[in-house]
Design a protein around this motif. Structure first.
Motif, PDB file in Angstrom:
ATOM      1  N   ARG A  81      44.571  -3.104  71.439  1.00  0.00           N
ATOM      2  CA  ARG A  81      43.143  -2.939  71.737  1.00  0.00           C
ATOM      3  C   ARG A  81      42.883  -2.962  73.230  1.00  0.00           C
ATOM      4  O   ARG A  81      41.984  -2.286  73.722  1.00  0.00           O
ATOM      5  CB  ARG A  81      42.298  -3.972  71.007  1.00  0.00           C
ATOM      6  CG  ARG A  81      42.441  -5.373  71.516  1.00  0.00           C
ATOM      7  CD  ARG A  81      41.552  -6.287  70.713  1.00  0.00           C
ATOM      8  NE  ARG A  81      41.612  -7.636  71.224  1.00  0.00           N
ATOM      9  CZ  ARG A  81      40.941  -8.616  70.717  1.00  0.00           C
ATOM     10  NH1 ARG A  81      40.164  -8.410  69.678  1.00  0.00           N
ATOM     11  NH2 ARG A  81      41.032  -9.808  71.228  1.00  0.00           N
ATOM     12  N   GLY A  85      41.315   0.283  74.848  1.00  0.00           N
ATOM     13  CA  GLY A  85      40.047   0.047  75.545  1.00  0.00           C
ATOM     14  C   GLY A  85      40.159   0.288  77.039  1.00  0.00           C
ATOM     15  O   GLY A  85      39.276   0.896  77.651  1.00  0.00           O
ATOM     16  N   GLY A 124      26.323   4.753  74.305  1.00  0.00           N
ATOM     17  CA  GLY A 124      27.579   4.149  73.866  1.00  0.00           C
ATOM     18  C   GLY A 124      27.398   2.720  73.388  1.00  0.00           C
ATOM     19  O   GLY A 124      28.001   2.307  72.386  1.00  0.00           O
ATOM     20  N   THR A 125      26.565   1.959  74.082  1.00  0.00           N
ATOM     21  CA  THR A 125      26.281   0.581  73.672  1.00  0.00           C
ATOM     22  C   THR A 125      25.571   0.558  72.325  1.00  0.00           C
ATOM     23  O   THR A 125      25.881  -0.269  71.461  1.00  0.00           O
ATOM     24  CB  THR A 125      25.417  -0.118  74.733  1.00  0.00           C
ATOM     25  OG1 THR A 125      26.098  -0.058  75.984  1.00  0.00           O
ATOM     26  CG2 THR A 125      25.145  -1.563  74.366  1.00  0.00           C
ATOM     27  N   TYR A 128      28.101   1.431  69.636  1.00  0.00           N
ATOM     28  CA  TYR A 128      28.973   0.280  69.392  1.00  0.00           C
ATOM     29  C   TYR A 128      28.251  -0.768  68.543  1.00  0.00           C
ATOM     30  O   TYR A 128      28.836  -1.357  67.638  1.00  0.00           O
ATOM     31  CB  TYR A 128      29.435  -0.349  70.709  1.00  0.00           C
ATOM     32  CG  TYR A 128      30.186  -1.624  70.484  1.00  0.00           C
ATOM     33  CD1 TYR A 128      31.500  -1.616  70.027  1.00  0.00           C
ATOM     34  CD2 TYR A 128      29.581  -2.865  70.686  1.00  0.00           C
ATOM     35  CE1 TYR A 128      32.189  -2.784  69.791  1.00  0.00           C
ATOM     36  CE2 TYR A 128      30.267  -4.037  70.465  1.00  0.00           C
ATOM     37  CZ  TYR A 128      31.564  -3.996  70.018  1.00  0.00           C
ATOM     38  OH  TYR A 128      32.242  -5.159  69.778  1.00  0.00           O
ATOM     39  N   GLY A 129      26.985  -1.006  68.828  1.00  0.00           N
ATOM     40  CA  GLY A 129      26.213  -1.971  68.045  1.00  0.00           C
ATOM     41  C   GLY A 129      26.143  -1.597  66.577  1.00  0.00           C
ATOM     42  O   GLY A 129      26.190  -2.455  65.696  1.00  0.00           O
ATOM     43  N   LEU A 131      28.454   0.315  64.978  1.00  0.00           N
ATOM     44  CA  LEU A 131      29.803   0.323  64.400  1.00  0.00           C
ATOM     45  C   LEU A 131      30.563  -0.991  64.564  1.00  0.00           C
ATOM     46  O   LEU A 131      31.676  -1.122  64.050  1.00  0.00           O
ATOM     47  CB  LEU A 131      30.633   1.445  65.037  1.00  0.00           C
ATOM     48  CG  LEU A 131      30.104   2.863  64.862  1.00  0.00           C
ATOM     49  CD1 LEU A 131      30.964   3.843  65.629  1.00  0.00           C
ATOM     50  CD2 LEU A 131      30.041   3.229  63.390  1.00  0.00           C
ATOM     51  N   LYS A 132      29.993  -1.940  65.259  1.00  0.00           N
ATOM     52  CA  LYS A 132      30.682  -3.182  65.625  1.00  0.00           C
ATOM     53  C   LYS A 132      31.355  -3.870  64.445  1.00  0.00           C
ATOM     54  O   LYS A 132      32.504  -4.289  64.530  1.00  0.00           O
ATOM     55  CB  LYS A 132      29.682  -4.131  66.292  1.00  0.00           C
ATOM     56  CG  LYS A 132      30.203  -5.500  66.583  1.00  0.00           C
ATOM     57  CD  LYS A 132      29.189  -6.306  67.376  1.00  0.00           C
ATOM     58  CE  LYS A 132      28.066  -6.749  66.500  1.00  0.00           C
ATOM     59  NZ  LYS A 132      27.212  -7.747  67.148  1.00  0.00           N
ATOM     60  N   LEU A 135      34.605  -2.058  63.186  1.00  0.00           N
ATOM     61  CA  LEU A 135      35.736  -1.890  64.104  1.00  0.00           C
ATOM     62  C   LEU A 135      36.669  -3.096  64.033  1.00  0.00           C
ATOM     63  O   LEU A 135      36.226  -4.222  63.813  1.00  0.00           O
ATOM     64  CB  LEU A 135      35.221  -1.731  65.541  1.00  0.00           C
ATOM     65  CG  LEU A 135      34.386  -0.499  65.800  1.00  0.00           C
ATOM     66  CD1 LEU A 135      33.784  -0.561  67.215  1.00  0.00           C
ATOM     67  CD2 LEU A 135      35.215   0.762  65.650  1.00  0.00           C
ATOM     68  N   HIS A 137      38.456  -6.007  65.463  1.00  0.00           N
ATOM     69  CA  HIS A 137      38.348  -6.842  66.660  1.00  0.00           C
ATOM     70  C   HIS A 137      39.497  -7.780  66.671  1.00  0.00           C
ATOM     71  O   HIS A 137      39.655  -8.820  66.615  1.00  0.00           O
ATOM     72  CB  HIS A 137      37.013  -7.569  66.722  1.00  0.00           C
ATOM     73  CG  HIS A 137      35.864  -6.665  67.086  1.00  0.00           C
ATOM     74  ND1 HIS A 137      35.106  -6.040  66.164  1.00  0.00           N
ATOM     75  CD2 HIS A 137      35.406  -6.259  68.289  1.00  0.00           C
ATOM     76  CE1 HIS A 137      34.188  -5.298  66.773  1.00  0.00           C
ATOM     77  NE2 HIS A 137      34.359  -5.408  68.056  1.00  0.00           N
TER      78      HIS A 137
END
Length: 137
Positions: A81, A85, A124-125, A128-129, A131-132, A135, A137
């Motif tokens: 990651r 990233g 993008g933020t 991400y919120g 799909l968080k 994903l 982690h």
């Protein structure tokens, strides 16, 4: 008025980054072309200050703002990651010619074309919120 001290620190930080040419597209280009140590020196200094600060916070049990406890959790080291990233971050930085940090500094300096980057960062933020939770982690 409670937030004025944070605004002042942000303005001073923006002035320092501007004067150090850390927000200059030409300096970033030089860095990615390995033509200058300037940006690498700034990044290395920031890493040194951050590592030293975290070490002192943990070692001395320093309290946060208004006496709140500072709890820094250890990170899970799954290298994939960080590689994925970091690659995405670096590619975006290289394509745009700016790190996300100085977006507002560049807008304040009159580089209004960076507003496109700001919109991309916000989009993008937002994505991400959404799909968080799906994903890894």
């Amino acid at each position: 008025m409670k937030l004025i001290k944070f605004f002042i620190v942000g303005v001073v930080f923006g002035i320092v980054l501007t004067k150090a040419e850390a927000v200059s597209w030409y300096r970033i280009y030089e860095m990615f072309m390995f033509q200058s140590f300037h940006m690498y020196g700034i990044i290395a200094t920031a890493i040194f200050v951050g590592v030293t600060g975290i070490y002192l916070i943990k070692k001395k049990d320093i309290q946060g703002f208004k006496g709140a406890e500072i709890n820094i959790q250890d990170k899970d080291f799954s290298y994939s990651r960080y590689i994925i990233g970091g690659t995405m971050f670096g590619l975006g930085w290289g394509l745009v010619g700016s790190c996300p940090g100085p977006i507002f500094i560049l807008i304040g300096n009159g580089v209004f074309s960076i507003c496109v980057v700001l919109l991309g960062a916000l989009l993008g933020t937002y994505i991400y919120g959404i799909l968080k939770n799906k994903l890894p982690h």
